[in-house]
Design an enzyme around this catalytic site. Structure first.
Site, PDB file in Angstrom:
ATOM      1  N   ARG A  47       0.822  -1.226   0.000  1.00  0.00           N
ATOM      2  CA  ARG A  47       0.000   0.000   0.000  1.00  0.00           C
ATOM      3  C   ARG A  47       0.848   1.263   0.000  1.00  0.00           C
ATOM      4  O   ARG A  47       0.332   2.360  -0.210  1.00  0.00           O
ATOM      5  CB  ARG A  47      -0.993  -0.016   1.159  1.00  0.00           C
ATOM      6  CG  ARG A  47      -2.009   1.120   1.106  1.00  0.00           C
ATOM      7  CD  ARG A  47      -3.191   0.924   2.043  1.00  0.00           C
ATOM      8  NE  ARG A  47      -2.795   0.441   3.351  1.00  0.00           N
ATOM      9  CZ  ARG A  47      -2.213   1.186   4.293  1.00  0.00           C
ATOM     10  NH1 ARG A  47      -1.955   2.448   4.072  1.00  0.00           N
ATOM     11  NH2 ARG A  47      -1.892   0.655   5.461  1.00  0.00           N
ATOM     12  N   TYR A 101     -14.666  10.991 -19.756  1.00  0.00           N
ATOM     13  CA  TYR A 101     -15.017   9.596 -19.528  1.00  0.00           C
ATOM     14  C   TYR A 101     -16.156   9.512 -18.492  1.00  0.00           C
ATOM     15  O   TYR A 101     -16.126  10.246 -17.491  1.00  0.00           O
ATOM     16  CB  TYR A 101     -13.770   8.850 -19.037  1.00  0.00           C
ATOM     17  CG  TYR A 101     -14.051   7.430 -18.624  1.00  0.00           C
ATOM     18  CD1 TYR A 101     -14.305   6.450 -19.571  1.00  0.00           C
ATOM     19  CD2 TYR A 101     -14.084   7.084 -17.283  1.00  0.00           C
ATOM     20  CE1 TYR A 101     -14.579   5.158 -19.185  1.00  0.00           C
ATOM     21  CE2 TYR A 101     -14.356   5.785 -16.894  1.00  0.00           C
ATOM     22  CZ  TYR A 101     -14.601   4.825 -17.848  1.00  0.00           C
ATOM     23  OH  TYR A 101     -14.883   3.546 -17.457  1.00  0.00           O
ATOM     24  N   ASP A 173      -6.171  12.912 -18.889  1.00  0.00           N
ATOM     25  CA  ASP A 173      -6.427  11.485 -19.000  1.00  0.00           C
ATOM     26  C   ASP A 173      -5.934  11.092 -20.395  1.00  0.00           C
ATOM     27  O   ASP A 173      -6.548  11.426 -21.407  1.00  0.00           O
ATOM     28  CB  ASP A 173      -7.924  11.228 -18.835  1.00  0.00           C
ATOM     29  CG  ASP A 173      -8.279   9.754 -18.910  1.00  0.00           C
ATOM     30  OD1 ASP A 173      -7.538   8.996 -19.571  1.00  0.00           O
ATOM     31  OD2 ASP A 173      -9.299   9.358 -18.315  1.00  0.00           O
ATOM     32  N   LYS A 198      -6.842  -0.308 -20.507  1.00  0.00           N
ATOM     33  CA  LYS A 198      -7.026  -0.138 -21.950  1.00  0.00           C
ATOM     34  C   LYS A 198      -5.729  -0.515 -22.686  1.00  0.00           C
ATOM     35  O   LYS A 198      -5.286  -1.626 -22.591  1.00  0.00           O
ATOM     36  CB  LYS A 198      -7.504   1.276 -22.241  1.00  0.00           C
ATOM     37  CG  LYS A 198      -8.666   1.721 -21.326  1.00  0.00           C
ATOM     38  CD  LYS A 198      -9.925   0.868 -21.450  1.00  0.00           C
ATOM     39  CE  LYS A 198     -10.896   1.023 -20.291  1.00  0.00           C
ATOM     40  NZ  LYS A 198     -11.297   2.393 -20.013  1.00  0.00           N
TER      41      LYS A 198
END
Ligand SMILES: *Cc1c(COP(=O)(O)O)cnc(C)c1O
Length: 388
Positions: A47, A101, A173, A198
């Site tokens: 983490r 998006y 983005d 993607k």
């Protein structure tokens, strides 16, 4: 300036871990969630985004995006939300590009009020449209280019200039372009975000995200990221490293297919409009040509009125219906029936999304097979209308 290795060399080797023990050819996978704290320089913990595999992949991504550093996240939305919230707090304001998006749009509309963050969406894509939304408390400008689903193009040099002038953080983005087709940091953009689900993953089997930026900016993103806990598991980090080895080869194949197929669709008598930034009559063509290395594998198109779009989709055999995009396989999405189904036809129209619009993620299959599939589906789309 130090000369960078070529794109495919970076994809294949940047950041790779050495297998000192067995001399294996690929990065070893370290799955440990527990590392010693005594006599070590770095306190490692998944983490904290600093396991060996996380750090190795971050080096590769930073090399691909020409930034100093990167963080790998458990999803594209984990990257988007952490990046935005790292630079925005109560009383701040963010300027957002008009079409974003869907998940990013939902994050803003459903969560930002709760955090006391104000926002404005632009009414267009030119400098004035962005400049006029900037307020005294604006901290961030956020864009997406090429955008989803109409492949609109935003001038990144203009955005970077505007951000510098007003002392704002600029964010993009960069998912649709991938680092192969567009490196926003070379144009002065501060924070580069990817849904690695993607093109970076590329095989429709990995959910991941990334933020690439300077050391200083990554430090700020990290300080929130470690508290939110959006890291990617090491096994998937390792798989993503493998995927990215072929990123350059894949994206160039997507580019080649898409460019030729956009031209083919443009000439087709059954097709009304094609939205692809590589077509000369696309309104963003000149900017895209200046700021991109390739035009990408994404496009949208509409069949002519009178043809049955649903029948066209049903008849496709090779091209799969899919909510996602950017895998090696060709996929297609019907926005008005899926991603934008909750909007009224008028709302869709105001966003330029007609009820016939199809978003096409062109794969790397042989072009003649993709075209043959479209040809036979167009025939079915015509037939259905006549017999209906
Ligand atoms: C898919 C996508 C996202 C979100 O990524 P996830 O990995 O699904 O969380 C963000 N931006 C764009 C442009 C996308 O296509």
């Amino acid at each position: 300036m130090k000369k960078r290795p070529g794109l495919n060399t970076v994809c294949t080797h940047a950041g790779e871990l050495k297998d000192e023990q067995f001399k294996g050819a690929v990065s070893p996978l370290y799955m440990a969630t527990s590392y010693a704290f005594e006599d070590v320089e770095v306190k490692r913990y998944p983490r904290y985004f600093n396991t060996p595999n996380q750090e190795a992949l971050a080096i590769k991504l930073a090399a691909l995006e020409h930034t100093e550093n990167a963080l790998i996240f458990g999803s594209g939305m984990a990257a988007v939300s952490t990046a935005l919230l790292a630079f925005l707090g109560k009383g701040d304001h963010v300027v957002l590009q008009q079409t974003l998006y869907g998940g990013t749009h939902n994050l803003i509309m459903e969560e930002f009020d709760k955090f006391g963050i104000a926002y404005s969406f632009t009414s267009g894509w030119d400098e004035n449209a962005f400049a006029k939304e900037i307020r005294e408390n604006t901290k961030v400008i956020y864009v997406e280019t090429p955008s989803n689903p109409l492949l609109t193009i935003t001038d990144l040099k203009m955005i970077a200039g505007l951000a510098k002038k007003h002392g704002l953080i600029s964010m993009i983005d960069n998912t649709f372009a991938s680092p192969v087709n567009q490196n926003p940091s070379d144009l002065g953009i501060d924070i580069i975000i990817h849904s690695a689900t993607k093109y970076l993953g590329g095989h429709s089997d990995i959910l991941a995200g990334a933020v690439c930026a300077s050391n200083e900016h990554i430090k700020q993103v990290f300080s929130l990221a470690k508290n939110l806990g959006g890291n990617l598991s090491d096994y998937t980090v390792w798989l993503l490293e493998r995927s990215i080895k072929t990123l350059g080869v894949r994206v160039k194949a997507h580019n080649r297919n898409a460019r030729r197929i956009a031209k083919y669709l443009k000439k087709h008598e059954a097709v009304e409009t094609v939205y692809y930034p590589g077509l000369k009559d696309h309104p963003g063509y000149e900017i895209a040509r200046a700021q991109m290395n390739g035009f990408g594998g994404m496009m949208s198109f509409e069949l002519k009125e009178g043809l049955d779009t649903s029948a066209f989709l049903k008849a496709l055999k090779l091209i799969k219906p899919s909510m996602s995009l950017a895998g090696v396989e060709s996929t297609i999405l019907y926005p008005s029936k899926t991603s934008h189904a909750l909007l009224t036809p008028e709302e869709r129209k105001s966003q330029g999304i007609s009820d016939r619009l199809l978003r096409f993620s062109v794969g790397i299959e042989d072009r003649k097979d993709i075209i043959a599939d479209i040809e036979q589906a167009v025939l079915a789309a015509g037939k259905m209308t006549v017999t209906a």
